[in-house]
Motif scaffolding. Structure first.
Motif, short mmCIF file in Angstrom:
data_model
loop_
_atom_site.label_atom_id
_atom_site.label_comp_id
_atom_site.label_asym_id
_atom_site.label_seq_id
_atom_site.Cartn_x
_atom_site.Cartn_y
_atom_site.Cartn_z
N CYS A 57 -28.46 12.71 27.99
CA CYS A 57 -28.19 11.66 27.24
C CYS A 57 -28.82 11.48 26.21
O CYS A 57 -30.32 11.30 26.07
CB CYS A 57 -28.31 10.41 28.33
SG CYS A 57 -27.79 8.80 27.32
N PRO A 58 -28.37 11.48 24.80
CA PRO A 58 -29.22 11.26 23.52
C PRO A 58 -29.96 10.00 23.38
O PRO A 58 -30.81 9.87 22.37
CB PRO A 58 -28.30 11.60 22.51
CG PRO A 58 -26.88 11.41 23.04
CD PRO A 58 -27.12 11.71 24.45
N THR A 59 -29.67 8.91 24.05
CA THR A 59 -29.94 7.71 23.69
C THR A 59 -30.88 7.17 24.86
O THR A 59 -30.92 5.78 24.98
CB THR A 59 -28.83 6.64 23.37
OG1 THR A 59 -28.17 6.49 24.38
CG2 THR A 59 -28.33 7.25 22.14
N ALA A 61 -29.66 6.14 27.88
CA ALA A 61 -28.95 5.41 28.22
C ALA A 61 -28.60 5.59 29.96
O ALA A 61 -28.14 4.46 30.67
CB ALA A 61 -27.44 5.16 27.79
N LEU A 62 -29.42 6.61 30.29
CA LEU A 62 -29.07 7.03 31.70
C LEU A 62 -30.57 7.27 32.43
O LEU A 62 -31.35 7.81 31.89
CB LEU A 62 -28.42 8.21 32.00
CG LEU A 62 -26.74 8.10 31.59
CD1 LEU A 62 -26.17 9.90 31.67
CD2 LEU A 62 -25.84 7.40 32.26
N TRP A 72 -26.53 3.42 34.67
CA TRP A 72 -26.02 3.43 33.17
C TRP A 72 -26.43 2.27 32.56
O TRP A 72 -26.16 0.98 32.99
CB TRP A 72 -24.61 3.74 33.41
CG TRP A 72 -23.88 3.74 31.86
CD1 TRP A 72 -24.23 4.27 30.86
CD2 TRP A 72 -22.71 3.15 31.55
NE1 TRP A 72 -23.20 4.09 29.61
CE2 TRP A 72 -22.60 3.11 30.29
CE3 TRP A 72 -21.94 1.92 32.27
CZ2 TRP A 72 -21.30 2.69 29.45
CZ3 TRP A 72 -20.84 1.33 31.66
CH2 TRP A 72 -20.55 1.59 30.46
N CYS A 77 -25.75 2.74 25.23
CA CYS A 77 -24.71 3.94 25.23
C CYS A 77 -23.88 4.01 23.99
O CYS A 77 -23.53 2.76 23.39
CB CYS A 77 -23.80 3.73 26.38
SG CYS A 77 -22.52 5.06 26.26
N THR A 78 -23.98 5.06 23.30
CA THR A 78 -23.19 5.07 22.20
C THR A 78 -21.66 6.01 22.31
O THR A 78 -20.79 6.02 21.51
CB THR A 78 -23.86 6.01 21.20
OG1 THR A 78 -24.03 7.59 21.73
CG2 THR A 78 -25.18 5.40 20.74
N HIS A 79 -21.36 6.04 23.52
CA HIS A 79 -20.19 6.70 23.94
C HIS A 79 -19.83 7.89 23.48
O HIS A 79 -18.61 8.24 23.03
CB HIS A 79 -19.03 5.66 23.94
CG HIS A 79 -19.15 4.54 24.58
ND1 HIS A 79 -18.81 4.33 26.00
CD2 HIS A 79 -19.63 3.09 24.38
CE1 HIS A 79 -19.21 3.14 26.55
NE2 HIS A 79 -19.55 2.39 25.40
N CYS A 80 -20.83 8.69 23.36
CA CYS A 80 -20.77 10.11 22.82
C CYS A 80 -20.15 11.04 23.99
O CYS A 80 -19.33 11.90 23.46
CB CYS A 80 -22.14 10.74 22.53
SG CYS A 80 -23.09 11.24 24.09
N ASP A 81 -19.94 10.61 25.18
CA ASP A 81 -19.36 11.22 26.17
C ASP A 81 -19.81 12.63 26.83
O ASP A 81 -19.39 13.41 27.46
CB ASP A 81 -17.63 11.39 25.94
CG ASP A 81 -17.07 10.13 26.33
OD1 ASP A 81 -17.61 9.35 26.95
OD2 ASP A 81 -15.74 10.06 25.92
N HIS A 82 -21.19 12.83 26.29
CA HIS A 82 -22.02 14.14 26.73
C HIS A 82 -22.04 14.16 28.21
O HIS A 82 -21.80 15.21 28.83
CB HIS A 82 -23.28 14.10 26.19
CG HIS A 82 -23.91 15.26 26.48
ND1 HIS A 82 -23.97 16.49 26.06
CD2 HIS A 82 -25.07 15.41 27.44
CE1 HIS A 82 -24.65 17.58 26.41
NE2 HIS A 82 -25.46 16.92 27.42
N CYS A 83 -22.33 12.96 28.72
CA CYS A 83 -22.45 12.76 30.26
C CYS A 83 -21.06 13.42 30.97
O CYS A 83 -21.13 14.02 31.98
CB CYS A 83 -22.90 11.41 30.66
SG CYS A 83 -21.88 10.13 30.23
N LYS A 94 -20.48 6.17 33.72
CA LYS A 94 -20.23 4.84 33.14
C LYS A 94 -18.88 4.01 33.52
O LYS A 94 -17.99 4.19 33.39
CB LYS A 94 -19.79 5.39 31.66
CG LYS A 94 -20.81 6.07 30.72
CD LYS A 94 -20.37 6.08 29.17
CE LYS A 94 -19.03 7.04 29.02
NZ LYS A 94 -18.62 6.93 27.66
S1 SF4 Z 1 -21.71 8.42 26.66
FE1 SF4 Z 1 -23.13 9.32 28.36
S2 SF4 Z 1 -24.42 10.80 27.31
FE2 SF4 Z 1 -23.42 9.69 25.74
S3 SF4 Z 1 -24.89 7.94 25.30
FE3 SF4 Z 1 -23.50 7.02 26.78
S4 SF4 Z 1 -24.59 7.49 28.71
FE4 SF4 Z 1 -25.38 8.84 27.14
#
Ligand code: SF4
Ligand code: SF4
Length: 289
Positions: A57-59, A61-62, A72, A77-83, A94
């Motif tokens: 998670c780049p921010t 948030a996890l 979470w 969270c920037t909602h990049c959806d990497h997770c 999330k």
């Molecule tokens: S979408 Fe997932 S990986 Fe991306 S910032 Fe939010 S919690 Fe972190």
């Protein structure tokens, strides 16, 4: 009475494609099908807190709490959806937990702008006690009782389950993804006996609002099994909406990404096969991506 809670992946305040009119839609986490063509595979399973998504998670948030649970922080969270992309378990960290009272408050804020609520998924009926309590509260609240209560379902709930929610239920949208048992089993991981039983039962009590037919060129079989399909639809009410769903690649993972998308031309072919053989209105997709 214990207040029920639900695990929710998303709430849409307004939707015009999840039942009649303008609707607030609650998407519940978890499904009992495992469709190869799923457009939201991260809604299939509940998180098992393996932690695999945390470090990427780049921010930040996890995180993992003192009880080894993945937590979470929505504010980071920037909602990049990497997770979601890295989750090996078709899940997401999330997820929201809402009580019935939480959702009643939310619905009250939107009540002047909507004609009803729809619970969807995942497979919403896996959290049936929550749905029953939510619908009961909507129908018994003078400020909300004008709202209709719909379920969007894969149809796998047995008749006894439908009977439990029936007093507060206005309608159901059911997906039929394949006709032959082998095809259905291969596509979603379960047979379609209960799905067809649900379609028939809901129609018999006047609660089947929409039948959704999936067309995946060369993979699903509703076009090649047309006579049997038509025989079923001709037993259903005249005012039922039959909606044709065209398989697309949006959100899909795995082998289904290699499958041919359903083009507008192909959908027109399927529509022409069906139209004229049934009396119900047929709705076609408006977007092909
Ligand atoms: S979408 Fe997932 S990986 Fe991306 S910032 Fe939010 S919690 Fe972190
Ligand atoms: S969302 Fe997936 S990867 Fe992340 S902890 Fe849960 S199961 Fe593991």
């Amino acid at each position: 009475m214990d207040e029920k809670r639900a695990l929710v992946s998303r709430i849409l305040n307004f939707s015009c494609v999840d039942g009649p009119g303008n609707r607030l839609v609650i998407f519940l986490q978890g499904c009992n099908f495992n469709c190869k063509n799923c457009h939201n595979p991260h809604t299939i399973n509940h998180c098992n807190h393996c932690g695999d998504c945390v470090s990427g998670c780049p921010t930040q948030a996890l995180s993992i709490d003192a009880h080894d649970k993945v937590v979470w922080d929505e504010s980071l969270c920037t909602h990049c959806d990497h997770c979601i992309d890295v989750c090996p378990h078709k899940s997401s960290p999330k997820i929201f937990s809402y009580s019935v009272t939480d959702l009643i408050e939310l619905i009250k804020q939107q009540r002047y702008f909507i004609s009803g609520i729809t619970v969807s998924g995942g497979e919403a009926t896996l959290q049936l006690p929550f749905i029953i309590q939510l619908f009961e509260r909507v129908k018994s609240d003078p400020e909300l009782s004008h709202l209709t209560c719909f379920i969007d379902s894969n149809g796998y709930l047995p008749q006894t389950g439908w009977q439990r929610v029936e007093p507060w239920l206005d309608g159901v949208m059911v997906d039929l993804k394949a006709w032959q048992q082998e095809t259905h089993q291969w596509l979603v991981g379960r047979s379609n006996h209960k799905v067809i039983a649900s379609i028939t039962y809901l129609a018999s009590i006047g609660k089947l609002h929409e039948l959704r037919l999936l067309h995946i060129p060369g993979k699903s079989d509703l076009d090649s099994q047309l006579n049997d399909l038509v025989r079923l639809i001709n037993t259903l009410p005249e005012d039922l909406v039959v909606r044709l769903n065209a398989f697309q690649h949006h959100g899909v993972v795995g082998e289904a990404l290699q499958w041919e998308k359903c083009s507008e031309l192909e959908m027109t072919r399927f529509h022409q096969l069906l139209a004229g053989k049934i009396s119900q209105p047929i709705k076609l997709p408006t977007v092909y991506t």
